[in-house]
Design an enzyme around this catalytic site. Structure first.
Site, PDB file in Angstrom:
ATOM      1  N   ARG A 193      -1.051   7.327  -4.258  1.00  0.00           N
ATOM      2  CA  ARG A 193      -2.418   7.150  -3.794  1.00  0.00           C
ATOM      3  C   ARG A 193      -3.236   6.684  -4.986  1.00  0.00           C
ATOM      4  O   ARG A 193      -3.211   7.302  -6.049  1.00  0.00           O
ATOM      5  CB  ARG A 193      -2.919   8.513  -3.317  1.00  0.00           C
ATOM      6  CG  ARG A 193      -4.212   8.467  -2.570  1.00  0.00           C
ATOM      7  CD  ARG A 193      -4.018   7.857  -1.220  1.00  0.00           C
ATOM      8  NE  ARG A 193      -4.985   8.422  -0.279  1.00  0.00           N
ATOM      9  CZ  ARG A 193      -5.555   7.713   0.668  1.00  0.00           C
ATOM     10  NH1 ARG A 193      -5.291   6.433   0.798  1.00  0.00           N
ATOM     11  NH2 ARG A 193      -6.390   8.277   1.508  1.00  0.00           N
ATOM     12  N   GLY A 209       0.822  -1.210   0.000  1.00  0.00           N
ATOM     13  CA  GLY A 209       0.000   0.000   0.000  1.00  0.00           C
ATOM     14  C   GLY A 209       0.856   1.260   0.000  1.00  0.00           C
ATOM     15  O   GLY A 209       2.082   1.192   0.083  1.00  0.00           O
ATOM     16  N   ASP A 227      -2.351 -13.245   4.503  1.00  0.00           N
ATOM     17  CA  ASP A 227      -3.656 -12.596   4.516  1.00  0.00           C
ATOM     18  C   ASP A 227      -3.975 -12.239   5.963  1.00  0.00           C
ATOM     19  O   ASP A 227      -3.933 -13.102   6.840  1.00  0.00           O
ATOM     20  CB  ASP A 227      -4.722 -13.550   3.942  1.00  0.00           C
ATOM     21  CG  ASP A 227      -6.031 -12.809   3.687  1.00  0.00           C
ATOM     22  OD1 ASP A 227      -6.374 -11.905   4.477  1.00  0.00           O
ATOM     23  OD2 ASP A 227      -6.696 -13.130   2.689  1.00  0.00           O
ATOM     24  N   TYR A 246     -16.005   0.838   8.376  1.00  0.00           N
ATOM     25  CA  TYR A 246     -14.542   1.028   8.439  1.00  0.00           C
ATOM     26  C   TYR A 246     -14.148   1.603   9.787  1.00  0.00           C
ATOM     27  O   TYR A 246     -13.278   1.078  10.490  1.00  0.00           O
ATOM     28  CB  TYR A 246     -14.126   1.977   7.298  1.00  0.00           C
ATOM     29  CG  TYR A 246     -12.702   2.504   7.396  1.00  0.00           C
ATOM     30  CD1 TYR A 246     -11.631   1.786   6.861  1.00  0.00           C
ATOM     31  CD2 TYR A 246     -12.426   3.731   8.002  1.00  0.00           C
ATOM     32  CE1 TYR A 246     -10.326   2.267   6.941  1.00  0.00           C
ATOM     33  CE2 TYR A 246     -11.127   4.221   8.089  1.00  0.00           C
ATOM     34  CZ  TYR A 246     -10.080   3.479   7.555  1.00  0.00           C
ATOM     35  OH  TYR A 246      -8.790   3.961   7.640  1.00  0.00           O
ATOM     36  N   SER A 260      -9.179  -0.428   3.489  1.00  0.00           N
ATOM     37  CA  SER A 260      -8.913   1.004   3.695  1.00  0.00           C
ATOM     38  C   SER A 260      -9.894   1.944   2.990  1.00  0.00           C
ATOM     39  O   SER A 260      -9.809   3.158   3.180  1.00  0.00           O
ATOM     40  CB  SER A 260      -7.475   1.332   3.270  1.00  0.00           C
ATOM     41  OG  SER A 260      -7.308   1.053   1.896  1.00  0.00           O
ATOM     42  N   ALA A 271      -5.136  -2.983   5.779  1.00  0.00           N
ATOM     43  CA  ALA A 271      -6.507  -2.721   6.212  1.00  0.00           C
ATOM     44  C   ALA A 271      -7.437  -2.760   5.017  1.00  0.00           C
ATOM     45  O   ALA A 271      -7.010  -2.618   3.870  1.00  0.00           O
ATOM     46  CB  ALA A 271      -6.607  -1.335   6.858  1.00  0.00           C
ATOM     47  N   GLU A 292     -11.159   8.885  11.194  1.00  0.00           N
ATOM     48  CA  GLU A 292     -12.562   8.502  10.975  1.00  0.00           C
ATOM     49  C   GLU A 292     -13.233   7.995  12.257  1.00  0.00           C
ATOM     50  O   GLU A 292     -14.453   7.986  12.354  1.00  0.00           O
ATOM     51  CB  GLU A 292     -12.657   7.418   9.890  1.00  0.00           C
ATOM     52  CG  GLU A 292     -12.175   7.851   8.517  1.00  0.00           C
ATOM     53  CD  GLU A 292     -13.123   8.821   7.826  1.00  0.00           C
ATOM     54  OE1 GLU A 292     -14.338   8.704   8.017  1.00  0.00           O
ATOM     55  OE2 GLU A 292     -12.630   9.706   7.092  1.00  0.00           O
ATOM     56  N   HIS A 315      -3.806  11.391   4.479  1.00  0.00           N
ATOM     57  CA  HIS A 315      -2.493  11.691   3.910  1.00  0.00           C
ATOM     58  C   HIS A 315      -2.389  11.060   2.530  1.00  0.00           C
ATOM     59  O   HIS A 315      -2.971  10.010   2.259  1.00  0.00           O
ATOM     60  CB  HIS A 315      -1.365  11.261   4.845  1.00  0.00           C
ATOM     61  CG  HIS A 315      -1.502   9.859   5.335  1.00  0.00           C
ATOM     62  ND1 HIS A 315      -2.367   9.497   6.339  1.00  0.00           N
ATOM     63  CD2 HIS A 315      -0.887   8.724   4.946  1.00  0.00           C
ATOM     64  CE1 HIS A 315      -2.277   8.197   6.538  1.00  0.00           C
ATOM     65  NE2 HIS A 315      -1.398   7.706   5.704  1.00  0.00           N
ATOM     66  N   THR A 361      -7.208   5.926  12.760  1.00  0.00           N
ATOM     67  CA  THR A 361      -7.665   6.890  11.759  1.00  0.00           C
ATOM     68  C   THR A 361      -8.543   7.978  12.367  1.00  0.00           C
ATOM     69  O   THR A 361      -9.273   7.723  13.350  1.00  0.00           O
ATOM     70  CB  THR A 361      -8.480   6.159  10.666  1.00  0.00           C
ATOM     71  OG1 THR A 361      -9.202   7.124   9.884  1.00  0.00           O
ATOM     72  CG2 THR A 361      -9.508   5.206  11.261  1.00  0.00           C
ATOM     73  N   LYS A 392     -12.111   0.156  13.093  1.00  0.00           N
ATOM     74  CA  LYS A 392     -10.837   0.807  13.465  1.00  0.00           C
ATOM     75  C   LYS A 392     -10.893   1.314  14.905  1.00  0.00           C
ATOM     76  O   LYS A 392      -9.897   1.281  15.626  1.00  0.00           O
ATOM     77  CB  LYS A 392     -10.547   1.973  12.517  1.00  0.00           C
ATOM     78  CG  LYS A 392     -10.021   1.550  11.152  1.00  0.00           C
ATOM     79  CD  LYS A 392      -8.525   1.261  11.199  1.00  0.00           C
ATOM     80  CE  LYS A 392      -7.935   1.043   9.812  1.00  0.00           C
ATOM     81  NZ  LYS A 392      -6.493   0.794   9.832  1.00  0.00           N
TER      82      LYS A 392
HETATM   83  P1  NAP Z   1      -3.680   1.338   1.123  1.00  0.00           P
HETATM   84  O1  NAP Z   1      -2.754   1.966   0.133  1.00  0.00           O
HETATM   85  O2  NAP Z   1      -5.073   1.029   0.721  1.00  0.00           O
HETATM   86  O3  NAP Z   1      -2.964   0.020   1.654  1.00  0.00           O
HETATM   87  C1  NAP Z   1      -3.659  -0.937   2.403  1.00  0.00           C
HETATM   88  C2  NAP Z   1      -2.911  -2.234   2.301  1.00  0.00           C
HETATM   89  O4  NAP Z   1      -3.636  -3.244   3.040  1.00  0.00           O
HETATM   90  C3  NAP Z   1      -2.778  -2.758   0.885  1.00  0.00           C
HETATM   91  O5  NAP Z   1      -1.424  -3.113   0.709  1.00  0.00           O
HETATM   92  C4  NAP Z   1      -3.671  -3.988   0.883  1.00  0.00           C
HETATM   93  O6  NAP Z   1      -3.161  -5.021   0.092  1.00  0.00           O
HETATM   94  C5  NAP Z   1      -3.573  -4.434   2.318  1.00  0.00           C
HETATM   95  N1  NAP Z   1      -4.665  -5.346   2.665  1.00  0.00           N
HETATM   96  C6  NAP Z   1      -5.993  -5.150   2.557  1.00  0.00           C
HETATM   97  N2  NAP Z   1      -6.661  -6.240   2.993  1.00  0.00           N
HETATM   98  C7  NAP Z   1      -5.719  -7.142   3.386  1.00  0.00           C
HETATM   99  C8  NAP Z   1      -5.769  -8.443   3.916  1.00  0.00           C
HETATM  100  N3  NAP Z   1      -6.920  -9.065   4.158  1.00  0.00           N
HETATM  101  N4  NAP Z   1      -4.602  -9.068   4.173  1.00  0.00           N
HETATM  102  C9  NAP Z   1      -3.436  -8.468   3.952  1.00  0.00           C
HETATM  103  N5  NAP Z   1      -3.308  -7.218   3.449  1.00  0.00           N
HETATM  104  C10 NAP Z   1      -4.448  -6.570   3.170  1.00  0.00           C
HETATM  105  O7  NAP Z   1      -3.778   2.230   2.434  1.00  0.00           O
HETATM  106  P2  NAP Z   1      -2.753   3.313   3.013  1.00  0.00           P
HETATM  107  O8  NAP Z   1      -3.196   4.648   2.550  1.00  0.00           O
HETATM  108  O9  NAP Z   1      -1.354   2.868   2.780  1.00  0.00           O
HETATM  109  O10 NAP Z   1      -3.108   3.238   4.566  1.00  0.00           O
HETATM  110  C11 NAP Z   1      -2.310   2.492   5.475  1.00  0.00           C
HETATM  111  C12 NAP Z   1      -3.076   2.332   6.774  1.00  0.00           C
HETATM  112  O11 NAP Z   1      -3.375   3.616   7.325  1.00  0.00           O
HETATM  113  C13 NAP Z   1      -4.423   1.622   6.634  1.00  0.00           C
HETATM  114  O12 NAP Z   1      -4.602   0.834   7.784  1.00  0.00           O
HETATM  115  C14 NAP Z   1      -5.432   2.749   6.612  1.00  0.00           C
HETATM  116  O13 NAP Z   1      -6.699   2.338   7.088  1.00  0.00           O
HETATM  117  C15 NAP Z   1      -4.767   3.743   7.545  1.00  0.00           C
HETATM  118  N6  NAP Z   1      -5.140   5.142   7.299  1.00  0.00           N
HETATM  119  C16 NAP Z   1      -4.834   5.719   6.092  1.00  0.00           C
HETATM  120  C17 NAP Z   1      -5.179   7.045   5.876  1.00  0.00           C
HETATM  121  C18 NAP Z   1      -4.838   7.740   4.568  1.00  0.00           C
HETATM  122  O14 NAP Z   1      -5.267   8.897   4.396  1.00  0.00           O
HETATM  123  N7  NAP Z   1      -4.062   7.147   3.683  1.00  0.00           N
HETATM  124  C19 NAP Z   1      -5.810   7.784   6.881  1.00  0.00           C
HETATM  125  C20 NAP Z   1      -6.090   7.146   8.093  1.00  0.00           C
HETATM  126  C21 NAP Z   1      -5.733   5.832   8.305  1.00  0.00           C
HETATM  127  P3  NAP Z   1      -3.726  -5.365  -1.364  1.00  0.00           P
HETATM  128  O15 NAP Z   1      -2.654  -4.856  -2.220  1.00  0.00           O
HETATM  129  O16 NAP Z   1      -3.815  -6.813  -1.329  1.00  0.00           O
HETATM  130  O17 NAP Z   1      -5.048  -4.700  -1.535  1.00  0.00           O
END
Ligand code: NAP
Length: 340
Positions: A192, A18, A62, A157, A88, A86, A135, A187, A133, A161
């Protein structure tokens, strides 16, 4: 370094494919860590982020395979676990609330349980970071939100969380685990996905610069978010686990911008002011379960960790658009050169 004599501390990052996983892996490698990152078997977006993950050991796991996590701990022997994987997509969690709960809550509780067993069996304390988060605060909020702000989650979600967030605190208080929440406000980065609004806007501005007209559908241009840079936020994640005492930290910039600001900034980055021609307002896309404004008070992170966001909103958006322009110009979707 000779085989079998790797003396670096090991970090295990779930969700390394991610956005944040990729930035965190690079940050930790640059700090002298060995990094092992998990990807989902079969359906991972690893192909997209692989060009940026040189030096990271990839393992399939997983998150909902809770037994597998214990085996992973025994095999990898990490000093720190960063749980970034997550379900996400906030909006999509209404379509798959069960999967959102299993991934964002049940898996986290099981991980904490595994960490406890691992500690008791091997006398090894593993530090644990949970990506919480903004959220969790829900839609009925006012002013700057900090670690003491009550949770009122209103989406599958966020409900999951929030429960995971409380589980982290409970395991810390009851068992003395070094387990911490980073309450991350929105972020972004050039990595993204286009399923997220900032990615859509950046792509539409870059397309306009190359003479293509794309329309972005949005529910409300006045919604305000505290948008920061993923590259900055992963530094905060590492600082949370490097701190002497475990705790929870709000990670944000302390300023908000509207979606209109984001559109204006993205189109200005390619010398245009006609962003309104590229927007379709569809009020039904706006949901009452979303906060009109989310603003962080990152004072605790500044005081205790010495962390503050360094990238401005306009710098972040300009970087996203510049790389999308490059993608369109070269036809190369992902390249390590984009990070230089
Ligand atoms: P992201 O790019 O969507 O990455 C999420 C990762 O989780 C992906 O690599 C996805 O893998 C993996 N995933 C989903 N389901 C899974 C499962 N069952 N088993 C293993 N891996 C799984 O999200 P991000 O922006 O990097 O966010 C990172 C974390 O911060 C998340 O927990 C998100 O909820 C939290 N967060 C993000 C934001 C933001 O603005 N970016 C804000 C608040 C909190 P696949 O490639 O297989 O889909």
């Amino acid at each position: 370094m000779s085989a079998g004599l790797d003396l670096r501390p090991t970090a295990l990052i779930t969700g390394v494919s991610g956005q944040d996983g990729m930035y965190l892996a690079r940050h930790l490698l640059s700090q002298g860590w060995r990094v092992v990152g998990t990807v989902r078997p079969g359906i991972s977006s690893i192909a997209r982020t692989a060009p940026y993950l040189t030096g990271v050991e990839i393992v399939e796991h997983d998150l909902v395979d809770t037994a597998g996590f214990g085996e992973l701990l025994s095999r990898v022997v990490p000093r720190a676990v960063f749980n970034l994987a997550a379900f996400s997509a906030v909006g999509r969690s209404w379509n798959e609330p069960g999967l959102a709960s299993r991934t964002n809550m049940v898996a986290v509780v099981e991980m904490l349980q595994c960490l406890l067993r691992h500690r008791d069996k091997n006398a090894q304390d593993v530090r644990f970071f949970q990506a919480s988060t903004a959220e969790i605060f829900g839609s009925d909020v006012d002013g700057a939100l900090d670690e003491a702000t009550p949770h009122r989650p209103r989406t599958p979600y966020a409900i999951a969380k929030s429960a995971a967030h409380h589980a982290v605190i409970s395991y810390r208080e009851r068992y003395g685990l070094f387990a911490c929440n980073g309450v991350l406000f929105n972020h972004e980065s050039p990595f993204r996905g286009q399923q997220f609004v900032a990615g859509k806007i950046s792509h539409a501005a870059a397309a306009a610069a190359s003479g293509r007209h794309l329309t972005v559908s949005l529910g409300d241009l006045d919604v305000e978010r505290d948008w920061g840079s993923a590259a900055n936020y992963v530094v905060a994640m590492a600082a949370v686990l490097a701190h002497d005492v475990p705790g929870d930290y709000v990670i944000g910039t302390g300023t908000t911008h509207t979606l209109r600001d984001m559109l204006r900034s993205a189109f200005a980055a390619v010398g245009r002011d006609d962003f309104e021609d590229h927007v379709e307002l569809l009020p039904h896309l706006w949901s009452a379960t979303q906060a009109k404004a989310l603003l962080a008070d990152p004072g605790k992170a500044r005081r205790e960790l010495g962390w503050a966001a360094t990238t401005t909103f306009d710098e972040l958006i300009a970087e996203m658009v510049a790389i999308d322009v490059e993608r369109i110009r070269t036809g190369v979707a992902e390249s390590e050169t984009y990070l230089r």
